[in-house]
Scaffold this active site. Structure first.
Site, mmCIF file in Angstrom:
data_model
loop_
_atom_site.group_PDB
_atom_site.id
_atom_site.type_symbol
_atom_site.label_atom_id
_atom_site.label_comp_id
_atom_site.label_asym_id
_atom_site.label_seq_id
_atom_site.Cartn_x
_atom_site.Cartn_y
_atom_site.Cartn_z
ATOM 1 N N ASP A 20 16.350 6.007 6.927
ATOM 2 C CA ASP A 20 16.631 7.121 8.034
ATOM 3 C C ASP A 20 16.547 8.823 6.988
ATOM 4 O O ASP A 20 17.097 8.438 5.663
ATOM 5 C CB ASP A 20 17.157 7.063 9.031
ATOM 6 C CG ASP A 20 18.270 6.404 8.727
ATOM 7 O OD1 ASP A 20 19.061 6.589 7.956
ATOM 8 O OD2 ASP A 20 19.098 6.550 10.246
ATOM 9 N N GLU A 23 20.065 8.327 5.013
ATOM 10 C CA GLU A 23 19.395 7.005 3.391
ATOM 11 C C GLU A 23 19.941 6.413 4.094
ATOM 12 O O GLU A 23 20.570 5.528 3.921
ATOM 13 C CB GLU A 23 20.671 7.830 2.388
ATOM 14 C CG GLU A 23 19.288 9.086 2.662
ATOM 15 C CD GLU A 23 18.985 10.168 1.103
ATOM 16 O OE1 GLU A 23 18.367 9.624 0.390
ATOM 17 O OE2 GLU A 23 20.799 9.886 0.609
ATOM 18 N N GLU A 33 29.440 18.962 3.265
ATOM 19 C CA GLU A 33 28.854 18.252 3.623
ATOM 20 C C GLU A 33 29.518 17.780 5.965
ATOM 21 O O GLU A 33 28.424 18.774 6.778
ATOM 22 C CB GLU A 33 28.387 17.142 2.947
ATOM 23 C CG GLU A 33 27.274 16.193 3.870
ATOM 24 C CD GLU A 33 27.425 15.145 3.096
ATOM 25 O OE1 GLU A 33 28.384 14.274 2.643
ATOM 26 O OE2 GLU A 33 26.481 14.421 2.258
HETATM 27 C C1 BGC Z 1 22.598 12.184 3.276
HETATM 28 C C2 BGC Z 1 21.429 12.687 3.606
HETATM 29 C C3 BGC Z 1 21.101 14.072 1.966
HETATM 30 C C4 BGC Z 1 21.848 13.741 0.951
HETATM 31 C C5 BGC Z 1 21.741 14.532 -0.214
HETATM 32 C C6 BGC Z 1 23.202 11.941 2.010
HETATM 33 O O1 BGC Z 1 24.261 11.390 2.179
HETATM 34 O O2 BGC Z 1 22.616 11.626 4.710
HETATM 35 O O3 BGC Z 1 20.230 13.135 4.767
HETATM 36 O O4 BGC Z 1 19.145 14.303 2.340
HETATM 37 O O5 BGC Z 1 22.523 13.361 0.559
HETATM 38 O O6 BGC Z 1 22.236 16.204 0.082
#
Ligand code: BGC
Length: 361
Positions: free
Chosen positions: A165, A168, A320
């Site tokens: 998903d 990831e 994040e």
């Molecule tokens: C997130 C992804 C994202 C990636 C890079 C992962 O931890 O779940 O959605 O694309 O980090 O930012």
């Protein structure tokens, strides 16, 4: 750029972070300070390019789209082999599918790096969606068209496959937000390739979503998983699977707000998340603000953006996630030890902030 964005310090800083995170190739790094994120993801990058467009930096957005097209072309053989196998009824193993992220030079990641769950379809749909928005309804220029066609053909054959998903995770699953991105990608292909036939593909994916991914009048995160997920917010804004006022969207957004809001209003990815303890994600909080702004729920959008602003570092960088109210705090140390502190700045946190601010103007 609009006056509102010019006046907002965090919007200015966000634009700086996005620009600084663009490599000379046009790739947009996920985070410049987090080793595991030193790649360019189609998912993150597409939202970042869309935000660059929203902030008026069309050149930077164009450079990203050209980089994607070049990277896809550089791996045309991989796409064509995959397509041939799928058309012949064989599903290649997940590790052999086109990747969700490339190096900043558009290469596949080097062998020997930690194996990555690269088989994710949503980023390819998001790229077509973001490129179509970038071109504002115009067909793809001749030099991008072959890559657009290749990606659209790939999605046509692959969209029904089980993959990882957008987080990831949950490999081998079927994910509503992935299908939403793919449907938006097919809508984009109608315009990019100037071929109405792609609408049939878009409608087919949307029907699948309505038939197999709803429960109790709202969307659910997976065909077999009734939980809500923050990524369901994108189904209306920006993927347009249904309008923001549709009862199923209203019920979905209400459920996200009810089940996934943490203290202060930051949004969790999903209940049970353990990544860095499963904290509140800034990009999802801004996604809710973006949705609310479009739906006319201005006060809620402003409150969500205020919460995001309050999470910025002294330099104005957005992480994040914030883990102060994590769901599984005992997991935080394990992740910090493995990969270092939470990625900060994360480019697509800044992108979503900008997109929500723009929608509020
Ligand atoms: C997130 C992804 C994202 C990636 C890079 C992962 O931890 O779940 O959605 O694309 O980090 O930012």
């Amino acid at each position: 750029m609009t006056t509102h964005l010019q006046e907002d310090k965090l919007a200015q800083r966000s634009l700086e972070v996005l620009r600084a995170g663009q490599a000379p190739s046009g790739a947009l790094i996920a985070s410049p300070s987090f080793d595991v994120y030193k790649f360019s993801w189609l998912r993150d990058g597409s939202f970042c390019a869309h935000a660059l467009d929203a902030a008026g930096d069309h050149d930077a957005a164009r450079a990203f789209h050209r980089w994607v097209a070049r990277s896809v072309e550089a791996h045309r053989g991989l796409f064509e082999t995959t397509l041939a196998a799928l058309r012949a009824g064989t599903v290649p193993p997940a590790e052999a599918m086109p990747p969700t992220r490339y190096t900043l030079d558009g290469e596949l990641e080097p062998e020997g790096d930690e194996a990555w769950p690269n088989f994710q379809l949503d980023g390819y749909g998001m790229w077509l969606w973001a490129l179509a928005a970038h071109l504002d309804g115009a067909p793809a220029p001749d030099d991008l068209r072959p890559a657009v066609r290749l990606v659209a053909d790939y999605l046509r054959e692959a969209w029904g496959l089980r993959c990882f998903d957008c987080w990831e995770e949950f490999g081998g699953g079927e994910h509503a937000s992935t299908l939403g991105a793919v449907a938006a990608g097919f809508d984009g292909a109608v315009r990019l390739l100037d071929e109405p036939g792609w609408q049939i593909d878009a409608d087919r994916v949307r029907s699948e979503l309505m038939e197999r991914f709803t429960v109790g009048g709202r969307f659910k995160r997976g065909a077999q998983d009734e939980r809500v997920d923050g990524s369901l917010l994108w189904l209306a804004v920006p993927f347009g699977v249904l309008g923001p006022d549709h009862p199923v969207i209203r019920a979905t957004v209400d459920a996200v707000r009810r089940d996934l809001s943490g203290p202060g209003g930051g949004i969790y990815r999903y209940r049970g998340d353990t990544y860095f303890g499963g904290g509140q994600w800034l990009l999802l909080t801004s996604s809710l603000a973006w949705h609310d702004a479009v739906a006319g729920n201005t006060a809620a959008a402003i409150a969500a953006q205020d919460w995001v602003r309050a999470q910025a570092t002294a330099d104005g960088d957005l992480p994040e996630q914030v883990t102060g109210c994590a769901q599984t705090p005992e997991m935080i140390a394990e992740w910090v030890e493995r990969w270092g502190p939470v990625a900060t700045p994360l480019l697509w946190s800044h992108a979503m902030y900008l997109l929500a601010e723009r929608a509020l103007t």
